[in-house]
Design a protein around this motif. Sequence first.
Motif, PDB file in Angstrom:
ATOM      1  N   VAL A 144     -47.302 -29.667 -49.696  1.00  0.00           N
ATOM      2  CA  VAL A 144     -47.693 -30.771 -50.578  1.00  0.00           C
ATOM      3  C   VAL A 144     -46.547 -31.781 -50.660  1.00  0.00           C
ATOM      4  O   VAL A 144     -46.778 -32.997 -50.631  1.00  0.00           O
ATOM      5  CB  VAL A 144     -48.092 -30.235 -51.970  1.00  0.00           C
ATOM      6  N   GLY A 145     -45.315 -31.302 -50.740  1.00  0.00           N
ATOM      7  CA  GLY A 145     -44.165 -32.198 -50.782  1.00  0.00           C
ATOM      8  C   GLY A 145     -44.067 -33.073 -49.548  1.00  0.00           C
ATOM      9  O   GLY A 145     -43.778 -34.266 -49.635  1.00  0.00           O
ATOM     10  N   VAL A 146     -44.325 -32.501 -48.385  1.00  0.00           N
ATOM     11  CA  VAL A 146     -44.311 -33.278 -47.142  1.00  0.00           C
ATOM     12  C   VAL A 146     -45.374 -34.371 -47.195  1.00  0.00           C
ATOM     13  O   VAL A 146     -45.119 -35.527 -46.873  1.00  0.00           O
ATOM     14  CB  VAL A 146     -44.511 -32.364 -45.914  1.00  0.00           C
ATOM     15  N   LEU A 147     -46.582 -33.995 -47.603  1.00  0.00           N
ATOM     16  CA  LEU A 147     -47.667 -34.978 -47.666  1.00  0.00           C
ATOM     17  C   LEU A 147     -47.347 -36.127 -48.614  1.00  0.00           C
ATOM     18  O   LEU A 147     -47.718 -37.272 -48.352  1.00  0.00           O
ATOM     19  CB  LEU A 147     -48.973 -34.306 -48.103  1.00  0.00           C
ATOM     20  N   MET A 148     -46.651 -35.828 -49.698  1.00  0.00           N
ATOM     21  CA  MET A 148     -46.352 -36.836 -50.709  1.00  0.00           C
ATOM     22  C   MET A 148     -45.004 -37.518 -50.492  1.00  0.00           C
ATOM     23  O   MET A 148     -44.581 -38.323 -51.318  1.00  0.00           O
ATOM     24  CB  MET A 148     -46.438 -36.202 -52.098  1.00  0.00           C
ATOM     25  N   GLY A 149     -44.321 -37.198 -49.386  1.00  0.00           N
ATOM     26  CA  GLY A 149     -43.041 -37.840 -49.092  1.00  0.00           C
ATOM     27  C   GLY A 149     -41.942 -37.458 -50.063  1.00  0.00           C
ATOM     28  O   GLY A 149     -41.102 -38.297 -50.427  1.00  0.00           O
ATOM     29  N   ASP A 150     -41.897 -36.217 -50.486  1.00  0.00           N
ATOM     30  CA  ASP A 150     -40.958 -35.727 -51.495  1.00  0.00           C
ATOM     31  C   ASP A 150     -39.511 -36.102 -51.172  1.00  0.00           C
ATOM     32  O   ASP A 150     -38.982 -35.752 -50.121  1.00  0.00           O
ATOM     33  CB  ASP A 150     -41.102 -34.208 -51.597  1.00  0.00           C
ATOM     34  N   LYS A 151     -38.881 -36.803 -52.096  1.00  0.00           N
ATOM     35  CA  LYS A 151     -37.512 -37.279 -51.896  1.00  0.00           C
ATOM     36  C   LYS A 151     -36.497 -36.127 -51.857  1.00  0.00           C
ATOM     37  O   LYS A 151     -35.511 -36.195 -51.135  1.00  0.00           O
ATOM     38  CB  LYS A 151     -37.142 -38.286 -52.984  1.00  0.00           C
ATOM     39  N   THR A 152     -36.719 -35.081 -52.642  1.00  0.00           N
ATOM     40  CA  THR A 152     -35.788 -33.951 -52.651  1.00  0.00           C
ATOM     41  C   THR A 152     -35.777 -33.246 -51.299  1.00  0.00           C
ATOM     42  O   THR A 152     -34.705 -32.895 -50.789  1.00  0.00           O
ATOM     43  CB  THR A 152     -36.151 -32.952 -53.770  1.00  0.00           C
ATOM     44  N   LEU A 153     -36.955 -33.046 -50.710  1.00  0.00           N
ATOM     45  CA  LEU A 153     -36.998 -32.453 -49.373  1.00  0.00           C
ATOM     46  C   LEU A 153     -36.226 -33.324 -48.388  1.00  0.00           C
ATOM     47  O   LEU A 153     -35.433 -32.827 -47.590  1.00  0.00           O
ATOM     48  CB  LEU A 153     -38.442 -32.268 -48.901  1.00  0.00           C
ATOM     49  N   LYS A 154     -36.465 -34.631 -48.458  1.00  0.00           N
ATOM     50  CA  LYS A 154     -35.794 -35.553 -47.539  1.00  0.00           C
ATOM     51  C   LYS A 154     -34.276 -35.516 -47.737  1.00  0.00           C
ATOM     52  O   LYS A 154     -33.520 -35.520 -46.762  1.00  0.00           O
ATOM     53  CB  LYS A 154     -36.321 -36.971 -47.722  1.00  0.00           C
ATOM     54  N   GLU A 155     -33.842 -35.464 -48.985  1.00  0.00           N
ATOM     55  CA  GLU A 155     -32.401 -35.387 -49.271  1.00  0.00           C
ATOM     56  C   GLU A 155     -31.785 -34.110 -48.716  1.00  0.00           C
ATOM     57  O   GLU A 155     -30.594 -34.063 -48.442  1.00  0.00           O
ATOM     58  CB  GLU A 155     -32.159 -35.485 -50.778  1.00  0.00           C
ATOM     59  N   ASN A 156     -32.615 -33.076 -48.562  1.00  0.00           N
ATOM     60  CA  ASN A 156     -32.152 -31.808 -47.986  1.00  0.00           C
ATOM     61  C   ASN A 156     -32.388 -31.757 -46.479  1.00  0.00           C
ATOM     62  O   ASN A 156     -32.474 -30.682 -45.893  1.00  0.00           O
ATOM     63  CB  ASN A 156     -32.834 -30.632 -48.687  1.00  0.00           C
ATOM     64  N   ASN A 157     -32.470 -32.939 -45.862  1.00  0.00           N
ATOM     65  CA  ASN A 157     -32.621 -33.091 -44.409  1.00  0.00           C
ATOM     66  C   ASN A 157     -33.888 -32.448 -43.851  1.00  0.00           C
ATOM     67  O   ASN A 157     -33.892 -31.955 -42.721  1.00  0.00           O
ATOM     68  CB  ASN A 157     -31.384 -32.563 -43.672  1.00  0.00           C
TER      69      ASN A 157
END
Length: 156
Positions: free
Chosen positions: A75-88
């Motif tokens: 779900v985070g990937v689909l929603m463009g989750d910033k925390t995931l992105k910050e964790n590379n």
Amino acid sequence: MSQHHLTADVYHAYQIVKSHGIPEKNIIVFHYDDIAHNKVNPTPGIVVNTLGGPDVYQGVPKDYTGIDVNPENFVGVLMGDKTLKENNKKVLESGPNDHVYIYFVDHGDEDVIGFPTDYLYGEELNVALKYMHQNNMFAKLVFNMETCHSGMGPSC
């Protein structure tokens, strides 16, 4: 259908998408990654999805593997989750002119889809899809879901 066959289908789908010129940066792959080097695999490091077929495992990225293959990250990937992105971690960073294709294969039942250790319920998925729509994350979206009770057949 075995979990290993389902994962091999994901690898095959990746190979098809990649061979059609979709850039690696635009492909996000979730796979538990427990087949290629499994002690019962007769061809270590190689995965085929059809008898005598080519190796579909080679080159598949390890964007989300093992315990990272879970509903929260999906779900985070689909929603463009910033925390995931910050964790590379890769997330969907599409916009209003993009075409998005989601291929999901695993087990499922009415109002639930399976992940290796957890479930994603229909309402949670709907929240993510509505968010994507409201935030103009696509011009066109195709969601191909291959699970039991997903319209693909009567049972698994």
